[in-house]
Design an enzyme around this catalytic site. Structure first.
Site, PDB file in Angstrom:
ATOM      1  N   LYS A 296     -37.763  52.650  26.582  1.00 52.89           N
ATOM      2  CA  LYS A 296     -38.293  51.347  26.171  1.00 52.89           C
ATOM      3  C   LYS A 296     -37.536  50.893  24.949  1.00 52.89           C
ATOM      4  O   LYS A 296     -37.398  51.655  23.977  1.00 52.89           O
ATOM      5  CB  LYS A 296     -39.790  51.504  25.830  1.00 52.89           C
ATOM      6  CG  LYS A 296     -40.449  50.237  25.355  1.00 52.89           C
ATOM      7  CD  LYS A 296     -41.104  49.498  26.491  1.00 52.89           C
ATOM      8  CE  LYS A 296     -41.443  48.059  26.148  1.00 52.89           C
ATOM      9  NZ  LYS A 296     -40.336  47.105  26.361  1.00 52.89           N
TER      10      LYS A 296
ATOM     11  N   LYS B 272     -32.159  51.246  24.469  1.00 53.76           N
ATOM     12  CA  LYS B 272     -31.744  49.960  23.905  1.00 53.76           C
ATOM     13  C   LYS B 272     -30.596  49.431  24.752  1.00 53.76           C
ATOM     14  O   LYS B 272     -29.875  50.195  25.385  1.00 53.76           O
ATOM     15  CB  LYS B 272     -31.269  50.141  22.452  1.00 53.76           C
ATOM     16  CG  LYS B 272     -31.259  48.874  21.644  1.00 53.76           C
ATOM     17  CD  LYS B 272     -32.626  48.484  21.121  1.00 53.76           C
ATOM     18  CE  LYS B 272     -32.607  47.125  20.457  1.00 53.76           C
ATOM     19  NZ  LYS B 272     -33.876  46.830  19.758  1.00 53.76           N
TER      20      LYS B 272
ATOM     21  N   GLY C 165     -37.059  41.943  24.216  1.00 53.12           N
ATOM     22  CA  GLY C 165     -36.195  41.087  23.401  1.00 53.12           C
ATOM     23  C   GLY C 165     -35.660  41.803  22.170  1.00 53.12           C
ATOM     24  O   GLY C 165     -36.078  42.893  21.828  1.00 53.12           O
ATOM     25  N   ASP C 166     -34.700  41.185  21.537  1.00 55.75           N
ATOM     26  CA  ASP C 166     -34.170  41.626  20.236  1.00 55.75           C
ATOM     27  C   ASP C 166     -33.349  40.435  19.731  1.00 55.75           C
ATOM     28  O   ASP C 166     -33.536  39.309  20.227  1.00 55.75           O
ATOM     29  CB  ASP C 166     -33.306  42.895  20.377  1.00 55.75           C
ATOM     30  CG  ASP C 166     -32.950  43.520  19.022  1.00 55.75           C
ATOM     31  OD1 ASP C 166     -33.846  44.067  18.373  1.00 55.75           O
ATOM     32  OD2 ASP C 166     -31.785  43.426  18.590  1.00 55.75           O
TER      33      ASP C 166
ATOM     34  N   ASN D 250     -37.397  35.509  15.032  1.00 57.94           N
ATOM     35  CA  ASN D 250     -38.749  35.890  15.453  1.00 57.94           C
ATOM     36  C   ASN D 250     -39.464  36.754  14.406  1.00 57.94           C
ATOM     37  O   ASN D 250     -40.604  36.473  14.030  1.00 57.94           O
ATOM     38  CB  ASN D 250     -38.643  36.640  16.799  1.00 57.94           C
ATOM     39  CG  ASN D 250     -39.964  37.199  17.233  1.00 57.94           C
ATOM     40  OD1 ASN D 250     -40.218  38.388  17.073  1.00 57.94           O
ATOM     41  ND2 ASN D 250     -40.836  36.360  17.757  1.00 57.94           N
TER      42      ASN D 250
ATOM     43  N   SER E 135     -45.509  45.495  22.971  1.00 60.12           N
ATOM     44  CA  SER E 135     -44.870  45.574  24.288  1.00 60.12           C
ATOM     45  C   SER E 135     -45.566  46.639  25.134  1.00 60.12           C
ATOM     46  O   SER E 135     -45.755  46.467  26.339  1.00 60.12           O
ATOM     47  CB  SER E 135     -43.387  45.929  24.147  1.00 60.12           C
ATOM     48  OG  SER E 135     -42.643  44.783  23.801  1.00 60.12           O
TER      49      SER E 135
HETATM   50  P1  NDP Z   1     -33.638  36.685  16.094  1.00 60.55           P
HETATM   51  O1  NDP Z   1     -32.421  36.525  16.909  1.00 60.55           O
HETATM   52  O2  NDP Z   1     -34.876  35.948  16.460  1.00 60.55           O
HETATM   53  O3  NDP Z   1     -33.321  36.360  14.552  1.00 60.55           O
HETATM   54  C1  NDP Z   1     -32.353  37.042  13.856  1.00 60.55           C
HETATM   55  C2  NDP Z   1     -32.197  36.410  12.490  1.00 60.55           C
HETATM   56  O4  NDP Z   1     -31.325  37.202  11.697  1.00 60.55           O
HETATM   57  C3  NDP Z   1     -31.574  35.028  12.563  1.00 60.55           C
HETATM   58  O5  NDP Z   1     -32.019  34.257  11.481  1.00 60.55           O
HETATM   59  C4  NDP Z   1     -30.081  35.351  12.443  1.00 60.55           C
HETATM   60  O6  NDP Z   1     -29.302  34.272  11.977  1.00 60.55           O
HETATM   61  C5  NDP Z   1     -30.116  36.479  11.446  1.00 60.55           C
HETATM   62  N1  NDP Z   1     -28.954  37.354  11.677  1.00 60.55           N
HETATM   63  C6  NDP Z   1     -28.635  37.995  12.828  1.00 60.55           C
HETATM   64  N2  NDP Z   1     -27.495  38.685  12.685  1.00 60.55           N
HETATM   65  C7  NDP Z   1     -27.101  38.465  11.426  1.00 60.55           C
HETATM   66  C8  NDP Z   1     -26.000  38.912  10.665  1.00 60.55           C
HETATM   67  N3  NDP Z   1     -25.069  39.725  11.193  1.00 60.55           N
HETATM   68  N4  NDP Z   1     -25.920  38.515   9.372  1.00 60.55           N
HETATM   69  C9  NDP Z   1     -26.855  37.693   8.831  1.00 60.55           C
HETATM   70  N5  NDP Z   1     -27.922  37.251   9.498  1.00 60.55           N
HETATM   71  C10 NDP Z   1     -28.042  37.616  10.768  1.00 60.55           C
HETATM   72  O7  NDP Z   1     -33.921  38.273  16.053  1.00 60.55           O
HETATM   73  P2  NDP Z   1     -35.244  39.042  15.683  1.00 60.55           P
HETATM   74  O8  NDP Z   1     -35.988  38.309  14.637  1.00 60.55           O
HETATM   75  O9  NDP Z   1     -35.915  39.404  16.946  1.00 60.55           O
HETATM   76  O10 NDP Z   1     -34.655  40.401  15.089  1.00 60.55           O
HETATM   77  C11 NDP Z   1     -34.348  40.568  13.702  1.00 60.55           C
HETATM   78  C12 NDP Z   1     -34.269  42.052  13.374  1.00 60.55           C
HETATM   79  O11 NDP Z   1     -35.525  42.677  13.694  1.00 60.55           O
HETATM   80  C13 NDP Z   1     -33.224  42.853  14.166  1.00 60.55           C
HETATM   81  O12 NDP Z   1     -32.733  43.897  13.362  1.00 60.55           O
HETATM   82  C14 NDP Z   1     -34.036  43.438  15.314  1.00 60.55           C
HETATM   83  O13 NDP Z   1     -33.440  44.599  15.858  1.00 60.55           O
HETATM   84  C15 NDP Z   1     -35.332  43.779  14.567  1.00 60.55           C
HETATM   85  N6  NDP Z   1     -36.502  43.939  15.416  1.00 60.55           N
HETATM   86  C16 NDP Z   1     -36.923  42.939  16.255  1.00 60.55           C
HETATM   87  C17 NDP Z   1     -38.054  43.126  17.026  1.00 60.55           C
HETATM   88  C18 NDP Z   1     -38.617  42.028  17.863  1.00 60.55           C
HETATM   89  O14 NDP Z   1     -39.724  42.219  18.393  1.00 60.55           O
HETATM   90  N7  NDP Z   1     -37.969  40.895  18.003  1.00 60.55           N
HETATM   91  C19 NDP Z   1     -38.780  44.411  17.021  1.00 60.55           C
HETATM   92  C20 NDP Z   1     -38.308  45.358  16.038  1.00 60.55           C
HETATM   93  C21 NDP Z   1     -37.184  45.118  15.300  1.00 60.55           C
HETATM   94  P3  NDP Z   1     -28.382  33.452  13.028  1.00 60.55           P
HETATM   95  O15 NDP Z   1     -29.333  32.620  13.815  1.00 60.55           O
HETATM   96  O16 NDP Z   1     -27.458  32.667  12.179  1.00 60.55           O
HETATM   97  O17 NDP Z   1     -27.675  34.488  13.868  1.00 60.55           O
END
Ligand code: NDP
Length: 448
Positions: free
Chosen positions: A93, A129, A168-169, A243, A380
């Site tokens: 997962k 993943k 998602g991620d 998110n 999830s």
């Molecule tokens: P989103 O795609 O919804 O948002 C990601 C955010 O981070 C955006 O604002 C993006 O900006 C920014 N970002 C992404 N890559 C970079 C980078 N290299 N440098 C600077 N800013 C960056 O993703 P999520 O919110 O879902 O995920 C964010 C983090 O949380 C990740 O590490 C993910 O693995 C982790 N996570 C997410 C979960 C989930 O349920 N969604 C669960 C557990 C962990 P831009 O739009 O400009 O790319």
């Protein structure tokens, strides 16, 4: 923290040799192994059973070509990945990341971390993943759909509701999950809970969208309370505006804190009056615009290009919610100098090893990602339960279960940190508590 145990040092050396050119994966393994000294001493049977050698090696990793046709009729080719890391306690997962930086090292580090995180949730889920180096930014809905269909055409051979359940991620939200689910259903001719994060009309769970950000704040509030404080009246710096960041900002505000920053990969906004979240949601969730445009609605706020500066903003609590290694040693030192008391991780591995060292040396409350952001995958897991029962729970029911899970995760980290002689070190507590359950299951199942 340095690894004292000779066996663990030798194991890490082997991991480094076998996985050359995969710095993120090696970083994630190092971070876990450096907290397992007391476990190895207390439980030689786990070493004897080869649990550690096996836990650092994915059960299976799949890489594949993802060809798709863009809006100009031109063939584009991306690379797809699915790493099925560990199935000792349940089906694999873990999410699917769509970002140009994606490579095998990043997917392996995320799959490795996911194994321990899923174990901490108390739910029966193994670790995995996936992702692709596809960049969703600037693509039309048609291009996104054609990419997702092509990606799923191959992935569908390897996943299933009782085998591997992606989610998602970064870059994969409800739109992408919808396209992938549709293609899976079409190819396999079955309607099952094979993906989570689905839309509500076709098997999604209420509160899944909010779960990671809300869960982060539930965990953080527990950690703060256990140390005699809370979110109330605190100034919070958040990175990201996706998110996780959006719903972390919402819950922190509900807990009485003031969130003053949000960012994207171009730069960050600082609003000393507190971020107007309705405005951010409209810009990011509806219009898919850049965070800079916040200034069109709040000209009194400040925008700074580049992401790193966000950690120079004075705060009590920092919630990194963007990406890996976004806080380095220099930024961590500035946070400490500015009086920050807690760093709790919404993103996966957002702190470099140097940053973590600084948190620990300065006795910051540090909520590590695999515990603090486990609310997303936990919900999830709740979506999978609802799909299996063909039932839908209310928002309040799911949210109450999420709160219960985050409290129990904090308790498990706290207790393990005390039992193994590192009280208050929740990183060690999370690693050990997550590890023990998987390790016991692996030992019980024999050499597989
Ligand atoms: P989103 O795609 O919804 O948002 C990601 C955010 O981070 C955006 O604002 C993006 O900006 C920014 N970002 C992404 N890559 C970079 C980078 N290299 N440098 C600077 N800013 C960056 O993703 P999520 O919110 O879902 O995920 C964010 C983090 O949380 C990740 O590490 C993910 O693995 C982790 N996570 C997410 C979960 C989930 O349920 N969604 C669960 C557990 C962990 P831009 O739009 O400009 O790319």
């Amino acid at each position: 923290m340095a690894i004292k145990n000779a066996y663990l040092r030798e194991l890490l050396a082997r991991v480094e040799k076998r996985n050359q050119g995969e710095p993120e994966f090696i970083q994630a393994v190092t971070e876990v192994l450096m907290t397992l000294d007391p476990v190895v001493e207390k439980r030689p049977d786990l070493v004897e059973a080869g649990v550690l050698e096996r836990i650092v090696e994915p059960e299976r990793q799949i890489m594949f070509r993802v060809p798709w046709v863009d809006d100009h009729g031109k063939v584009q080719v991306n690379r797809g990945f699915r790493v099925q890391f560990n199935s000792a306690i349940g089906p694999y997962k873990g999410g699917i990341r769509l970002h140009p930086s994606v490579n095998l090292s990043i997917i392996k580090f995320l799959g490795f971390e996911q194994t321990f995180k899923n174990s901490l949730t108390t739910l029966p889920m193994g670790g995995g993943k996936g992702g692709s180096d596809f960049d969703p930014k600037g693509k039309s809905d048609g291009e996104i759909m054609r990419f997702c269909q092509s990606f799923m055409t191959e992935l569908s051979r390897h996943i299933g509701a009782d085998c591997d359940v992606p989610a998602g991620d970064i870059g994969t939200g409800a739109r992408e999950i919808g396209f992938m689910f549709g293609q899976y259903k079409r190819i396999r001719n079955e309607f099952t809970g094979v993906l989570t994060g689905k839309g509500l009309p076709y098997g999604g769970s209420l509160a899944r969208t909010e779960a990671t950000g809300f869960g982060l704040c539930y965990f953080t509030e527990e950690m703060l309370k256990a140390n005699g404080t809370s979110f109330k009246g605190k100034t919070v710096v958040i990175s990201g505006s996706g998110n996780v960041a959006i719903y972390a900002a919402q819950k922190a505000t509900e807990f009485g804190a003031k969130v003053v920053t949000m960012s994207d990969s171009d730069g960050y906004i600082y609003d000393e009056n507190g971020i107007d979240l309705a405005c951010v949601k409209q810009l990011k969730e509806v219009e898919r615009k850049r965070i800079k445009e916040y200034l069109n609605f709040h000209p009194e706020a400040k925008y700074t290009a580049g992401c790193k500066g966000v950690w120079t903003v004075k705060c009590d609590i920092a919630l990194p919610c963007a990406t890996q290694n976004e806080i380095d040693g220099e930024s961590a030192a500035i946070l400490v100098k500015n009086g920050c008391i807690a760093v709790s991780e919404g993103a996966n591995m957002p702190s470099t090893p140097e940053a973590i060292e600084i948190y620990l040396e300065n006795k910051l409350l540090y909520g590590p990602a695999k515990a603090a952001n486990a609310g997303g995958v936990a919900t999830s897991g709740l979506e999978m339960s609802q799909n299996s029962q063909r039932l839908s729970w209310t928002f309040e029911e799911v949210d109450a279960k999420l709160q219960g899970i985050m409290k129990s995760i904090f308790k498990a980290c706290d207790e393990a940190s005390k039992t193994y002689g590192m009280p208050g070190n929740y990183m060690a507590g999370a690693n050990i508590a997550g590890f023990m359950k998987v390790a016991e299951a692996m030992k019980a199942q024999g050499c597989v």
